[in-house]
Structure formats: structure tokens, C-alpha cells
Design a protein around this motif. Structure first.
Motif, short mmCIF file in Angstrom:
data_model
loop_
_atom_site.label_atom_id
_atom_site.label_comp_id
_atom_site.label_asym_id
_atom_site.label_seq_id
_atom_site.Cartn_x
_atom_site.Cartn_y
_atom_site.Cartn_z
N ASP A 407 0.81 -1.21 0.00
CA ASP A 407 0.00 0.00 0.00
C ASP A 407 0.85 1.27 0.00
OD1 ASP A 407 -2.24 -1.61 0.13
OD2 ASP A 407 -2.22 -1.64 2.33
N ILE A 408 2.18 1.09 0.03
CA ILE A 408 3.05 2.27 0.05
C ILE A 408 2.94 3.01 -1.28
CG2 ILE A 408 5.43 3.07 0.24
CD1 ILE A 408 6.01 0.69 1.99
N GLN A 409 2.77 4.29 -1.19
CA GLN A 409 2.69 5.11 -2.40
C GLN A 409 4.08 5.65 -2.74
OE1 GLN A 409 -0.08 5.48 -4.21
NE2 GLN A 409 -1.13 4.11 -2.77
N HIS A 410 4.54 5.31 -3.93
CA HIS A 410 5.89 5.72 -4.34
C HIS A 410 5.86 6.95 -5.24
CE1 HIS A 410 7.95 2.24 -2.66
NE2 HIS A 410 6.92 1.52 -3.07
N SER A 411 4.75 7.66 -5.21
CA SER A 411 4.65 8.82 -6.08
C SER A 411 5.33 10.05 -5.51
CB SER A 411 3.16 9.13 -6.34
OG SER A 411 2.49 9.36 -5.10
N LYS A 412 5.67 10.02 -4.22
CA LYS A 412 6.32 11.17 -3.63
C LYS A 412 7.69 11.37 -4.26
CE LYS A 412 3.95 10.70 0.82
NZ LYS A 412 4.12 10.51 2.28
N LYS A 413 8.04 12.60 -4.41
CA LYS A 413 9.27 12.94 -5.10
C LYS A 413 10.49 12.34 -4.41
CE LYS A 413 11.89 16.91 -6.80
NZ LYS A 413 11.95 18.39 -6.91
N HIS A 414 10.56 12.44 -3.08
CA HIS A 414 11.75 11.94 -2.39
C HIS A 414 11.86 10.42 -2.47
CE1 HIS A 414 9.31 10.61 1.05
NE2 HIS A 414 8.69 11.77 0.98
N ASP A 415 10.70 9.71 -2.59
CA ASP A 415 10.75 8.26 -2.74
C ASP A 415 11.30 7.88 -4.11
OD1 ASP A 415 9.83 7.72 -0.24
OD2 ASP A 415 7.72 7.56 -0.83
N VAL A 416 10.89 8.62 -5.14
CA VAL A 416 11.39 8.36 -6.48
C VAL A 416 12.89 8.60 -6.55
CG1 VAL A 416 11.29 9.07 -8.90
CG2 VAL A 416 9.18 8.90 -7.55
N ILE A 417 13.33 9.71 -5.96
CA ILE A 417 14.76 10.02 -5.95
C ILE A 417 15.54 8.95 -5.19
CG2 ILE A 417 16.49 11.67 -5.11
CD1 ILE A 417 14.45 13.88 -5.60
N ALA A 418 14.99 8.48 -4.06
CA ALA A 418 15.67 7.44 -3.28
C ALA A 418 15.80 6.15 -4.07
CB ALA A 418 14.90 7.18 -1.98
N ASN A 419 14.75 5.79 -4.81
CA ASN A 419 14.81 4.58 -5.62
C ASN A 419 15.85 4.69 -6.72
OD1 ASN A 419 12.89 3.02 -4.30
ND2 ASN A 419 11.19 3.93 -5.42
N ILE A 420 15.87 5.82 -7.40
CA ILE A 420 16.85 6.03 -8.47
C ILE A 420 18.27 5.98 -7.91
CG2 ILE A 420 17.72 7.71 -10.15
CD1 ILE A 420 14.85 8.67 -10.53
N PHE A 421 18.47 6.67 -6.78
CA PHE A 421 19.80 6.70 -6.17
C PHE A 421 20.25 5.30 -5.77
CE2 PHE A 421 22.36 6.97 -2.27
CZ PHE A 421 23.45 7.68 -2.76
N ALA A 422 19.35 4.54 -5.14
CA ALA A 422 19.70 3.20 -4.68
C ALA A 422 20.05 2.30 -5.84
CB ALA A 422 18.54 2.61 -3.88
N ASN A 423 19.26 2.34 -6.92
CA ASN A 423 19.53 1.49 -8.07
C ASN A 423 20.85 1.85 -8.75
OD1 ASN A 423 17.18 -0.47 -8.92
ND2 ASN A 423 16.21 1.34 -8.05
N CYS A 424 21.10 3.14 -8.91
CA CYS A 424 22.36 3.57 -9.53
C CYS A 424 23.56 3.16 -8.68
CB CYS A 424 22.35 5.08 -9.74
SG CYS A 424 21.20 5.66 -10.99
#
Length: 446
Positions: A407-424
Motif C-alpha cells: 500500500d506504500i505510495q511511491h509517487s512522492k518525489k523523495h521516494d522516487v529520488i531514493a529509488n533512483i539513487f539506490a539502483n544507480c
């Protein structure tokens, strides 16, 4: 695959004995033969020790390199119908499940009528493919914040083990699968899915324990998530683990167990010494951690070859930092979730399981491999702790109600940035591991 090619034959710790165990299992001999009180093993083609001897000197000196003559000599070693007795006291106790991929590679080689050297390399390839398949299944079953598990599976040491004939690569993959099944199974709504994942996770933990007895405490991991709705699934998983371990101990280990030990070591003598001086055992463990702690961490990250090929200090620092970051990241991603009931108790339970596994490893080596009365434990290697470190993946899920993670919403900007940073960051780490391993192996052996 580059690691398979760049690592010369038998240049991974204990790989000669592992390869011989693979050939034994490939001949449908799942349990070895006990020759005497000090020796157990099997009968193998007399060509196998000959092939091993060609590459012996590589492990003795950093100045020794692979030569064309050495390769030509190895390629010319034929399969021999004459069999000789081979001592495998250190690997004959390992279960067939740890070698299923390598055994498949040997059968593939026999179908292709490969040479002995070709059989060895196909055994490595088979082990790599099987370890990858199990690891990918574990990552597929993991919740989205299982990035810590991925980083451990991508460490240089993990790469080296999975691309050799060693059983430790499959042990890592099975440990990851047990953790993933425990988490995913408790999130399922269908009863049959829960039972399948509970049985699969229990089987994985049982095979891990069969490979190294101190890991048996990992079978208690599902208990940490137990509640009134999943008691029967937790019991099923634990019973499966204990059952697999018990069957192998009785049928595979007991018939071939020997008293072989280094000079000065005696299991009976050491146990008697511990009964009289129990505090000295604890002191020996702490002395070992104080003396070899940093080196054991480096070994876990990656000291290749016969534990004589370290990577650069920068690689160790980078890996340590990334392990710390990926351990903390799930806590940040799950910060908005409700805290689990009795979370502190569950986390303390996991700490106890990890400490018990670590103590079990030291205890086992102190009894079987350390001279009686010595104040430091001999034979401890960093790779033994990787399955235990994997359990760190569970900490955020024990603290938070991970069932709600969908149910976690990943639309928040900081969540998107965190995902991109972690994957890179992880992709960069995997590339660095690849470069470091290839450079170290090329420079050392070629």
C-alpha cells in the motif's frame, strides 16, 4: 563467467576436494566411505589427482603464473578407467543439495564426452547457473526493500564462490531463498501458497544447516514472525528444516565422520578442556575477533584464490559503506508504516539467532580444528558469516508491518529520488565488483 575462466583450476579455497565430491555424487554415490578412524572418501579415476597436481604450485607462490605448457598438459590428461582411493574427510560430509549445479555440469560434460579439464569447467558453469537461478528466485520473492540481500549476493566473494565448484555459493543462494520464502509466504493470502513457501523456505534452511551445522539456528527465523494466524505455517517450516538436517546427519554424516584433526587438536580433549575452563572458550572467541576481525570482514567481502588474493583497500571501504547504506535504506522506505507488535522482542530474537550462529561457528572450529587449550580459534574464514549477515535483511520487516508494504505510495518525489539513487549505487557497485575481480585474477594468475 569471466570469473570461471580467469580463475585457474582448483584456485578457490578447498576446490580440489569440492570437485572430487562433485564427481562422487555424479557417480550416484551420495554417501562416502569410511576407510578408517582418520580417513573417509571415495574411489575416483586416478586422473583426477593428476590434473590437480598440475596447478598445485599456483597456490604456493604469487610469482607462479599459468603457462601454455601447464594448460597443454592439463588438456592432455585423459580419463582413466583405473580408480584410486581419495580422501575427502573435509567435504564428504556435505549434502548433495550443495552441489546440484556442479553435478549437473558433470553430467552435461559426460553427455558431450568432454575431457577431464572440460568436465571441471562445465562443473563450474553448472554450479554458477544453479546458484544464479536460486538467487534470482530469492530476489523475485523478496519484498521491494530487499536490496541488502542483493548486495551480499553481488560481493566479490559471492561471485568467486558461485563460479567455482565450492558448495558455499549454493549455501548463500539457499540462505537467501529461505529468507525470501519466510517473508513472502507470510504475506500471501492463499493457504496453498503459504504452505508451499513455508515448505520451500524450510527445505532451504534445512539444506543450509546440513551443509554447516551451526546454521541450524536459522531454522528458527520463521518463529520471529509468528502470530495467531500463521502458527501452523511456522511449525511446518521449522519442522521441514529440522527434518532435512536430521536425515542428513543420520544418513550422510554419521557413517563417514572421522577423528581427523590438525596436530594438537582433539575433539574429545577440547570438550574436556571446555568443561573445566568454560570461560576460556569465550575468551578465545573474543581474542579471535580482536586479532582477525578486520581480516574476516575483508574475507567476507572478497579475498580470492586460496585466501591469498586481496582486493584494493578502496574496494573494501566501498563495499562496507554500501552494505551499511543498503541496510539502512529499508528503514527509511518503511518509515510511514505502523510499528509491529512486540517489535523490540522480535528484533532481539533475531540478534540472538545471529549471535548463536556466530558462536556455533567458533565453537565448532574450536572443538574440531584448534589445538587443545589454545586461546584463539583456528580455521575461521570470513565467508562462513555471509549467510548470517544475510539475516540482517529481516530487521526492518521485524520492526514494521511489512504486510502493508503493497500500500506504500511511491509517487512522492523523495521516494522516487531514493529509488533512483539506490539502483544507480547498486549498479555501480556491481560494475566495480566485476572490474575488481577481473583485475585481481588477471594480475595474479595470468
Amino acid at each position: 563467467m569471466f570469473c570461471v575462466i580467469l580463475t585457474p583450476p582448483f584456485q578457490v579455497a578447498d576446490e580440489p576436494a569440492h570437485f572430487m565430491r562433485v564427481l562422487e555424487i555424479a557417480d550416484n554415490e551420495l554417501v562416502g566411505v569410511k576407510y578408517s578412524r582418520l580417513a573417509s572418501g571415495t574411489m575416483l579415476s586416478q586422473s583426477v589427482p593428476v590434473l590437480e597436481g598440475i596447478f598445485d604450485k599456483l597456490a604456493l607462490s604469487h610469482q607462479s603464473k599459468v603457462t601454455p605448457e601447464m594448460l597443454a598438459q592439463a588438456m592432455a590428461v585423459p580419463w582413466s578407467g583405473n580408480k584410486v582411493s581419495v580422501g575427502l574427510s573435509n567435504t564428504v560430509i556435505y549434502p548433495p543439495t550443495s552441489y546440484i549445479g556442479a553435478v549437473g555440469g558433470v553430467w552435461w560434460a559426460r553427455f558431450l564426452h568432454s575431457s577431464l579439464l572440460g568436465t571441471f569447467y562445465l562443473a563450474r558453469v553448472g554450479n554458477l547457473l544453479a546458484d544464479m537461478a536460486v538467487s534470482l528466485l530469492a530476489l523475485y520473492l523478496m519484498p521491494q526493500t530487499g536490496i541488502f540481500l542483493l548486495v551480499i549476493l553481488a560481493l566479490p566473494m559471492s561471485i568467486s564462490l558461485m563460479s567455482s565448484c565450492s558448495q558455499d555459493g549454493m549455501v548463500l543462494a539457499l540462505a537467501a531463498l529461505g529468507i525470501a520464502c519466510t517473508l513472502n509466504g507470510l504475506r500471501q493470502s492463499a493457504v496453498w501458497q503459504k504452505y508451499i513457501l513455508a515448505c520451500l523456505g524450510g527445505l532451504a534452511f534445512g539444506c543450509v544447516a546440513a551443509a554447516k551445522a551451526p546454521y541450524l539456528v536459522m531454522a528458527c527465523v520463521p518463529v520471529l514472525f509468528m502470530n495467531r494466524d500463521n502458527v501452523k505455517y511456522v511449525i511446518t517450516s521449522c519442522a521441514m528444516s529440522v527434518g532435512v538436517f536430521s536425515i542428513w546427519v543420520e544418513c550422510g554424516i554419521r557413517p563417514v565422520l572421522t577423528e581427523l584433526a590438525p596436530q594438537g587438536a582433539s575433539a574429545a580433549g577440547q570438550l574436556s578442556f571446555i568443561r573445566e575452563h568454560p570461560i576460556l572458550l569465550v575468551e578465545s572467541i573474543f581474542n579471535s575477533l580482536e586479532t582477525y576481525g578486520n581480516y574476516l570482514v575483508n574475507q567476507a567481502i572478497g579475498v580470492l584464490g586460496w585466501l591469498d588474493l586481496p582486493l584494493s583497500s578502496g574496494m573494501y571501504r566501498f563495499a562496507t559503506i554500501l552494505l551499511g547504506c543498503t541496510f539502512v535504506l529499508p528503514f527509511l522506505c518503511m518509515r510511514s508504516l505502523k510499528t509491529r507488535e512486540k517489535a523490540a522482542v522480535r528484533v532481539c530474537g533475531l540478534v540472538l539467532i545471529m549471535l548463536a550462529a556466530v558462536a556455533g561457528i567458533f565453537m565448532a572450529l574450536y572443538v574440531t580444528w584448534t589445538p587443545v587449550g589454545k586461546n584463539i580459534v583456528d580455521g575461521v574464514q570470513g565467508r562462513y558469516f555471509l549467510p548470517i549477515v544475510m539475516l540482517g535483511t529481516l530487521y526492518p520487516f521485524l520492526w514494521k508491518q511489512y504486510e502493508m508494504s503493497e500500500d506504500i505510495q511511491h509517487s512522492k518525489k523523495h521516494d522516487v529520488i531514493a529509488n533512483i539513487f539506490a539502483n544507480c549505487f547498486v549498479v555501480a557497485f556491481m560494475v566495480c565488483c566485476y572490474a575488481a575481480v577481473c583485475q585481481a585474477l588477471s594480475y595474479r594468475y595470468w
